[in-house]
Design an enzyme around this catalytic site. Structure first.
Site, PDB file in Angstrom:
ATOM      1  N   LEU A 170      48.556 -13.543-102.776  1.00 47.60           N
ATOM      2  CA  LEU A 170      49.845 -13.125-103.343  1.00 47.60           C
ATOM      3  C   LEU A 170      50.255 -14.029-104.500  1.00 47.60           C
ATOM      4  CD1 LEU A 170      52.052 -12.499-100.165  1.00 47.60           C
ATOM      5  CD2 LEU A 170      51.324 -10.785-101.829  1.00 47.60           C
TER       6      LEU A 170
ATOM      7  N   ALA B 221      48.203 -25.149-103.544  1.00 43.72           N
ATOM      8  CA  ALA B 221      47.837 -24.178-102.502  1.00 43.72           C
ATOM      9  C   ALA B 221      47.930 -22.759-103.044  1.00 43.72           C
ATOM     10  CB  ALA B 221      48.759 -24.344-101.294  1.00 43.72           C
ATOM     11  N   GLN B 222      47.387 -21.825-102.269  1.00 41.88           N
ATOM     12  CA  GLN B 222      47.589 -20.412-102.568  1.00 41.88           C
ATOM     13  C   GLN B 222      47.987 -19.684-101.288  1.00 41.88           C
ATOM     14  OE1 GLN B 222      43.797 -19.416-104.357  1.00 41.88           O
ATOM     15  NE2 GLN B 222      43.092 -18.332-102.540  1.00 41.88           N
ATOM     16  N   VAL B 223      48.562 -18.483-101.463  1.00 38.27           N
ATOM     17  CA  VAL B 223      49.193 -17.767-100.355  1.00 38.27           C
ATOM     18  C   VAL B 223      48.567 -16.384-100.204  1.00 38.27           C
ATOM     19  CG1 VAL B 223      51.358 -16.814 -99.486  1.00 38.27           C
ATOM     20  CG2 VAL B 223      51.364 -19.009-100.670  1.00 38.27           C
TER      21      VAL B 223
ATOM     22  N   ALA C 209      49.009 -21.633-106.841  1.00 33.39           N
ATOM     23  CA  ALA C 209      49.571 -22.771-107.572  1.00 33.39           C
ATOM     24  C   ALA C 209      48.586 -23.932-107.517  1.00 33.39           C
ATOM     25  CB  ALA C 209      50.914 -23.168-106.973  1.00 33.39           C
ATOM     26  N   SER C 210      48.990 -25.077-108.034  1.00 29.51           N
ATOM     27  CA  SER C 210      48.065 -26.198-108.167  1.00 29.51           C
ATOM     28  C   SER C 210      47.652 -26.793-106.830  1.00 29.51           C
ATOM     29  CB  SER C 210      48.693 -27.291-109.037  1.00 29.51           C
ATOM     30  OG  SER C 210      49.945 -27.673-108.503  1.00 29.51           O
TER      31      SER C 210
ATOM     32  N   ASP D 167      63.712 -28.409-103.975  1.00 28.78           N
ATOM     33  CA  ASP D 167      62.838 -27.719-104.937  1.00 28.78           C
ATOM     34  C   ASP D 167      63.323 -26.286-105.128  1.00 28.78           C
ATOM     35  OD1 ASP D 167      60.749 -27.621-106.722  1.00 28.78           O
ATOM     36  OD2 ASP D 167      59.226 -27.151-105.227  1.00 28.78           O
TER      37      ASP D 167
END
Length: 539
Positions: free
Chosen positions: A131, A137-139, A134-135, A288
């Site tokens: 989905l 992790a990924q989802v 990013a630097s 964040d």
């Protein structure tokens, strides 16, 4: 590792030359021997065209070329507006932490290793196409065997060596800056890199993020303001996080929010309320809260509700910090600059030897122009930033929790005014702050504080007994003497009187409370009374 370091050094050098970052360096007030270095750099011997890009744009593009670790470092720097010129800080705010996804089969293998089970044994459906990426992790979207729709976050493989090498170069640059520039030493560049090191390694631990999410969800359980997705702890590991999948509109999707007729004024005001609730009620805040981590529920658009994700970075304040922050804001908006200066000194944010009059004058000089604007146009984030900038000139120690607070406030404030340009942040926040200040001195709060202190009495009694025993124990070389001298008599009687009065007051307060409370807490008051009487009447 050495080969990686050499390759990385050449990459950094190439980017420095491409974006002419050496021009930015040599424009600083450096020692003569450092300025002389520019004449021995080979690429500076050749004719160079003047760059059409501003220094902020060049710095941002250089960080983007250097990769995700430098991008995240730039994002951290963008929150330190007390350290950077405004044009560079504004450009760094535009950095986007987006990188291509890594191989889906690698992701599946990593997830299975972490869970100790095959994907098909845990999930009835698993989408191999991520989905988001990013630097760090990924989802991936998935569905548990029990039917819940979830997202699976997995840390990128092989990150630690890259992070370690990039951090090593950042530390080298920071130490060089501290050695060659007095101005740089005031900015504590090594401390900035150390803060970043902690942040980036914390983000690699998804169990920490899961715990933060659970805490924030519990804080807002049943709230009409904010929803935090559920964490599925059975399937969480250091490098894998499984949590509820949420559906909502991106908070910056103005067209979508308009189509569902969202009450934009209420949405903006609720964002401010969420911020102050986290700071002053919970002392635990999502640090964040950029637009990529905030969604708006599609249910009840006339009473909109936020949805927050990605709790990798959080902050907290001590009760003392909460109190000083609230008093600082009130004093500032009353233009009581002496009070603001005194609070900074009392809190320990600036050294105790700071000259109050000079500090007050500096704050007045910086802050008075802000009040030329209408109150609704005054930026809370800018207020904090200006105060920090001024305090830094008086050797204010870096307060990591206040840096996170300023960053979060700037995000919330900018987002609120994007949603509803007429948002009056002070009018929205003032009632909340006033209510919080009243509650701090309410009988209920005072009784709660007293109860917590009463619980410490057995420990205090034990510590006092040990102290008295040590005082009464003679040294081997000393002649025997009584456990107290006659000159101690007035002090001991004064302590006895204080215990007597304290015990009487505590007994009275407890008698006003509920009966069951009295039975649980009456005995410490009795101990205080007996000890006080003994110290007063004994010979």
């Amino acid at each position: 590792m050495k080969l990686l370091a050499v390759r990385r050094l050449f990459r950094i050098q190439r980017v420095v030359i491409r974006y002419r970052l050496d021009d930015l360096l040599f424009a600083l007030p450096l020692p003569w021997w450092m300025l002389a270095v520019r004449f021995v750099l080979p690429w500076r011997w050749l004719p160079r065209r003047k760059s059409e890009l501003s220094r902020g744009v060049r710095f941002r593009l250089a960080l983007q070329d250097l990769g995700p670790i430098f991008i995240k470092f730039g994002q951290l720097l963008s929150t330190r507006r007390d350290l950077l010129p405004e044009d560079i800080a504004d450009e760094l705010m535009l950095l986007q932490d987006r990188v291509p996804p890594f191989d889906q089969q690698v992701a599946i293998k990593l997830i299975e290793e972490q869970l100790g089970a095959r994907i098909c044994d845990v999930f009835s459906r698993f989408d191999e196409t991520p989905l988001a990426s990013a630097s760090v992790a990924q989802v991936h979207a998935a569905c548990l065997k029990t039917g819940e729709e979830v997202v699976v976050k997995v840390v990128r493989p092989g990150l630690k060596p890259i992070i370690g090498q990039d951090l090593a170069w950042l530390f080298i640059l920071a130490r060089m800056a501290e050695r060659v520039s007095a101005d740089a030493r005031l900015l504590h560049p090594v401390q900035v890199v150390m803060d970043y090191e902690k942040t980036i390694y914390d983000e690699l631990d998804l169990l920490r993020e899961a715990a933060n999410s659970s805490q924030l969800r519990r804080n807002f359980e049943g709230s009409d303001l904010l929803y935090v997705p559920q964490v599925y702890w059975d399937w969480c590991r250091p490098k894998v996080l499984v949590m509820e999948r949420i559906y909502g509109l991106q908070v910056t999707d103005m067209a979508g929010l308009a189509d569902q007729r969202t009450d934009m004024k209420m949405l903006a005001e609720r964002g401010v309320e969420i911020f102050f609730t986290q700071i002053f009620r919970d002392s635990f805040f999502h640090a964040d809260m950029h637009p990529g981590n905030i969604f708006v529920s599609t249910v009840n658009p006339w009473a909109p509700k936020y949805i927050a994700i990605d709790c990798g970075i959080v902050g907290s304040l001590t009760p003392e910090d909460q109190d000083y922050l609230a008093r600082n804001l009130f004093a500032f908006f009353k233009r009581d600059y002496r009070r603001v200066a005194q609070l900074h000194i009392d809190s320990g944010w600036v050294p105790a030897e700071t000259k109050l009059n000079e500090f007050e004058a500096a704050i007045r000089t910086v802050c008075e122009p802000i009040f030329e604007k209408p109150l609704k146009d005054i930026s809370f984030g800018q207020v904090l930033m200006r105060l920090f900038q001024t305090a830094r000139r008086f050797n204010m120690e870096v307060q990591p929790q206040l840096v996170l607070l300023q960053k979060t406030l700037l995000n919330i404030e900018g987002l609120g005014r994007q949603l509803y340009p007429e948002l009056d942040l002070w009018s929205t926040a003032q009632p909340y702050l006033e209510r919080w200040m009243r509650e701090r001195v309410s009988p209920k709060t005072l009784l709660g504080n007293l109860q917590s202190q009463v619980e410490q009495l057995p420990h205090i009694a034990g510590m006092t007994r040990d102290l008295l025993e040590r005082m009464s124990r003679p040294h081997a070389s000393d002649p025997p003497r009584p456990w107290h001298d006659r000159k101690d008599e007035p002090v001991l009687r004064l302590i006895g009187a204080a215990l007597l009065v304290g015990g009487a007051i505590q007994g009275w307060v407890m008698s006003e409370a509920a009966t069951q409370l009295l039975t649980l807490t009456a005995w410490p008051a009795a101990i205080m009374l007996i000890a006080g009487l003994y110290l007063i009447v004994r010979r």
